[in-house]
Design a protein around this motif. Sequence first.
Motif: not given
Length: 449
Positions: A368, A370-371, A439, A443
């Motif tokens: 992921r 984004g993180d 998203t 994510d």
Amino acid sequence: MAAFVLLVACAPTRVAGTPGAPGLGDPYYPFDGNGGYDVQDYRLDIAYDPATDVLTGTATIRARATQALSTFNLDLHGLEVRKASVNGGPATARRSGDELTITPAAPLALDREFTAVIRYGGVPRTINYQFGLSGFFHTDDGALAIGQPHVAATWYPVNDHPSDPATYTVSVTVPEGLAAISNGVLEQQTGSTFTWRSAEPMASYLVGLAIGPFDVRTYEAGGLRFWDAVDPDVPKLDVVNASLARQPEMIDFLSGVFGPYPFTAAGGIVDDLPEMQFGLENQTRPIYSPGSFEDAHFDDVVVVHELAHQWFGDSLHLTRWQDIWLNEGFATYAEWLWKEREGRGTVAEQIEAKMTKRPAGDPFWTVRIGDPGPSALFKGAIYVRGAMTLHALRTEIGDEAFTRLVRAWTERKDRGVTTAEFIALAEEVSGRQLDALFTTWLDMPHKPV
């Protein structure tokens, strides 16, 4: 009647300071950096002798207190502190691991500038962590400081987090016959002392240092001053030199895409260090290794990638390491744009080839971006999926809006940025609601359709 006036002597008001935090609270590296102050400028006066591996230095740090400080911390790995002062007065220095706590003779008032001088020395060490070796390397003929995210504290005391950039003067004295290369402009050379000045704010991990018998070449092109330093023992020297010679052309191309080049100097350092299997976007002077790629081939796209970082990662720096896709996604997308320009496949064709190579069950898609977590900070997905995110955005909002977005983004130069800010700007420029797109690409731990 005589008048009597009573004069009362009042004691001066003392600042009641509290200790600065020993870390900035980054979600991935909570003890990187330090709280309570904002560094404005570093001056590093260093002497290094490769024969003994001993470095001696004086760091003069000019900062502003963001709280009333009774003590403040600096990050320093391994080296010994010999003396400390604050605002010209004596200060005590106490070590606990990589945390250096400085206690001035009197607390520092809120919003007041102060100057700390740290004299230190010893044999600098590299750090071995999950991404490999990083920090201060002893080469066969000199030294090289390179790494990410942890490198700066191995050779100077520092507020070691990209959210606190500062200007730098790096003055290095080396044995006769060697050169010392750092960032920015060569302000002065006196004998074997080389003084480099970076007038634009720079994150600590981007401060580079290379010492050795380099072939140093300087020239002007496109209104910029270039300094290139190449180890004469580097393999495929003709390929290296040919790639570096295209830097002005690459910067001109990238400026046409991203907006004006954000600095006043440029160039590159190439060192034949076996332990270094990567390149790094050191501000104004990236450091390259012939082993940057799996096939150990020094290629133009490596230079394009690190030059693109001058906009994304250097001028626009991270507020937190979690958002590193903003750095690597743009730099990788710049590679694809350059290859398209060179007739090596359109961006869409390059993406299609990568999508085909990575089936839905490939672990690549589980990151992921984004993180990603600290252990996945430099996984290939950060780079490739990050660039794919940008192309998906370009496809969604159109070329004209995408160009305006990128230009508006790079105009926020010399500041920290986040993913949330980028998404907000993308929605503002395009007039579109883009939650679903981001998203999906940032994510979701699976392959986007």
